[in-house]
Design a protein around this motif. Structure first.
Motif, short mmCIF file in Angstrom:
data_model
loop_
_atom_site.label_atom_id
_atom_site.label_comp_id
_atom_site.label_asym_id
_atom_site.label_seq_id
_atom_site.Cartn_x
_atom_site.Cartn_y
_atom_site.Cartn_z
N LEU A 214 41.54 14.06 43.25
CA LEU A 214 41.62 15.46 42.86
C LEU A 214 42.79 16.14 43.55
CD1 LEU A 214 37.84 16.21 43.44
CD2 LEU A 214 38.92 15.84 41.22
N GLU A 215 43.30 17.19 42.92
CA GLU A 215 44.32 17.99 43.61
C GLU A 215 43.70 18.58 44.87
OE1 GLU A 215 45.59 21.79 41.89
OE2 GLU A 215 43.96 21.61 40.43
N LYS A 216 44.47 18.69 45.91
CA LYS A 216 43.98 19.16 47.20
C LYS A 216 43.97 20.69 47.22
CE LYS A 216 44.42 18.28 52.17
NZ LYS A 216 44.37 19.68 52.62
N LEU A 217 42.84 21.25 47.61
CA LEU A 217 42.70 22.69 47.70
C LEU A 217 42.67 23.12 49.17
CD1 LEU A 217 39.97 23.24 44.95
CD2 LEU A 217 42.44 23.04 44.70
N ASP A 218 42.73 24.41 49.40
CA ASP A 218 42.77 24.94 50.76
C ASP A 218 41.36 25.32 51.23
OD1 ASP A 218 45.56 24.77 50.76
OD2 ASP A 218 45.75 26.75 49.84
N LEU B 250 29.13 25.11 30.69
CA LEU B 250 29.05 25.76 31.98
C LEU B 250 29.39 24.80 33.10
CD1 LEU B 250 25.56 27.47 31.46
CD2 LEU B 250 27.81 28.43 30.95
N HIS B 251 29.99 25.33 34.16
CA HIS B 251 30.18 24.55 35.38
C HIS B 251 28.81 24.09 35.88
CE1 HIS B 251 30.40 24.09 39.77
NE2 HIS B 251 31.70 23.87 39.64
N GLY B 252 27.87 25.00 35.93
CA GLY B 252 26.49 24.65 36.24
C GLY B 252 26.09 24.72 37.70
N ASP B 253 27.04 24.97 38.59
CA ASP B 253 26.70 25.05 40.02
C ASP B 253 27.68 25.97 40.75
OD1 ASP B 253 25.17 24.54 42.28
OD2 ASP B 253 26.30 22.74 42.83
N ILE B 254 27.91 27.14 40.17
CA ILE B 254 28.83 28.08 40.79
C ILE B 254 28.15 28.77 41.97
CG2 ILE B 254 29.98 30.32 40.48
CD1 ILE B 254 31.59 28.08 39.33
N HIS B 255 28.76 28.66 43.13
CA HIS B 255 28.34 29.43 44.30
C HIS B 255 29.53 29.52 45.24
CE1 HIS B 255 27.92 25.75 46.74
NE2 HIS B 255 27.26 25.22 45.74
N HIS B 256 29.36 30.20 46.35
CA HIS B 256 30.47 30.56 47.23
C HIS B 256 31.19 29.36 47.83
CE1 HIS B 256 28.02 34.15 46.84
NE2 HIS B 256 29.07 34.86 47.17
N GLU B 257 30.51 28.25 48.00
CA GLU B 257 31.14 27.09 48.62
C GLU B 257 31.71 26.12 47.60
OE1 GLU B 257 29.21 25.69 52.40
OE2 GLU B 257 27.58 26.98 51.66
N ASN B 258 31.55 26.43 46.32
CA ASN B 258 32.11 25.57 45.27
C ASN B 258 33.33 26.20 44.60
OD1 ASN B 258 30.66 23.25 45.46
ND2 ASN B 258 29.30 23.64 43.74
N ILE B 259 33.91 27.21 45.24
CA ILE B 259 35.17 27.79 44.76
C ILE B 259 36.12 27.86 45.95
CG2 ILE B 259 36.28 29.84 43.81
CD1 ILE B 259 33.74 30.45 42.29
N LEU B 260 37.28 27.20 45.82
CA LEU B 260 38.25 27.13 46.90
C LEU B 260 39.60 27.65 46.42
CD1 LEU B 260 37.40 23.59 48.33
CD2 LEU B 260 36.61 25.80 49.18
#
Length: 271
Positions: free
Chosen positions: A77-81, A163-173
């Motif tokens: 995967l592309e690397k996120l921050d 749907l993504h199906g598991d959106i929460h604060h730790e699954n968005i970077l």
């Protein structure tokens, strides 16, 4: 280095491989691939993310991390921050700022609007299976209430999409391309459900999450920014919280946090 990791490192000619995380579903490493930083994710045998690559290919980088290479059991995967972090923003009294980022991410994810369920992607009705099963047994009234609400919501589904199906604060970077979602589960159903889990998060912040005022405020925010119905948001969130208890019970995990979330949300829905 395990045989599985060594095989993948050789297969993709990876270098600078370092461990990043070991979760219930996968082992995650940072690495370099053809001179660019990447994340290597190796799914464990019992992982619930086996179709994650397929869902990410569907989103094609719109609001989601891009897949660079993938095999049945692993992805590059592309690397996120890792910073800034949405959970930290909430803890620093920037809850609505974090919610705005989540809204924008969901808008990007829902750019594609399929009117027909793609093969292999489960429906919301399947997502709620454990709740329906529990409601057929002697259990707390909340689960019977949630099952009734879930069936009513399913009978009136609107604006269906993947749907993504598991959106929460730790699954968005964060990333150079903006804020992106990771770790999708993949569900086909009403897009209102996409925000349900956010009202139950971030975990480990009970004084924030278990506030009816906060839940009402977030429901209003998502209704306005995503053109949704605030009452249906609260109903989907209540149903999701009840499902979370069912899933935790199956995995023999502590349910106290989710049970308190149920009590917070149940008082906000019409039974």
């Amino acid at each position: 280095m395990t045989d599985s990791l060594q095989r993948l490192v050789s297969h993709w000619a990876l270098s600078e491989v370092l461990p990043l995380a070991d979760t219930h579903s996968s082992k995650v490493f940072t690495a370099e691939y053809q001179g660019i930083p990447v994340v290597l994710k190796i799914m464990k045998p019992a992982s619930d993310e086996q179709q994650s690559a397929r869902i990410l290919h569907y989103f094609d980088g719109l609001g989601a991390v891009r897949v660079i290479r993938d095999l049945r059991e692993a992805m590059l995967l592309e690397k996120l921050d890792p910073e800034p972090h949405l959970k930290a923003m909430v803890q620093q009294e920037q809850d609505l700022e974090a919610a705005a980022i989540i809204s924008n991410t969901i808008s990007a994810l829902h750019t594609k609007r399929e009117t027909k369920r793609p093969d292999g992607i489960r429906t919301l009705e399947v997502q709620f299976t454990e709740l329906f099963d529990k409601a057929r047994t002697p259990c707390a009234p909340s689960f019977h209430n949630a099952a009734g609400i879930a069936r009513r919501l399913l009978s009136s589904e609107q604006e269906l999409c993947v749907l993504h199906g598991d959106i929460h604060h730790e699954n968005i970077l964060n990333s150079e391309r903006g804020w992106l979602a990771i770790d999708p589960k993949g569900i086909f159903g009403e897009r209102t459900y996409e925000v349900a889990n956010t009202l139950c998060n971030p975990v480990d912040t009970p004084t924030i999450v278990h506030s009816s005022e906060r839940a009402t405020q977030l429901a209003k925010h998502f209704a306005e920014t995503l053109n949704l119905d605030a009452n249906r948001i609260l109903e989907f969130a209540f149903v999701h919280a009840c499902c979370s208890v069912c899933w935790a019970e199956e995995n023999k995990q502590d349910t106290s946090y989710a049970e308190e979330t149920i009590r917070t949300l149940e008082q906000l829905v019409s039974l």
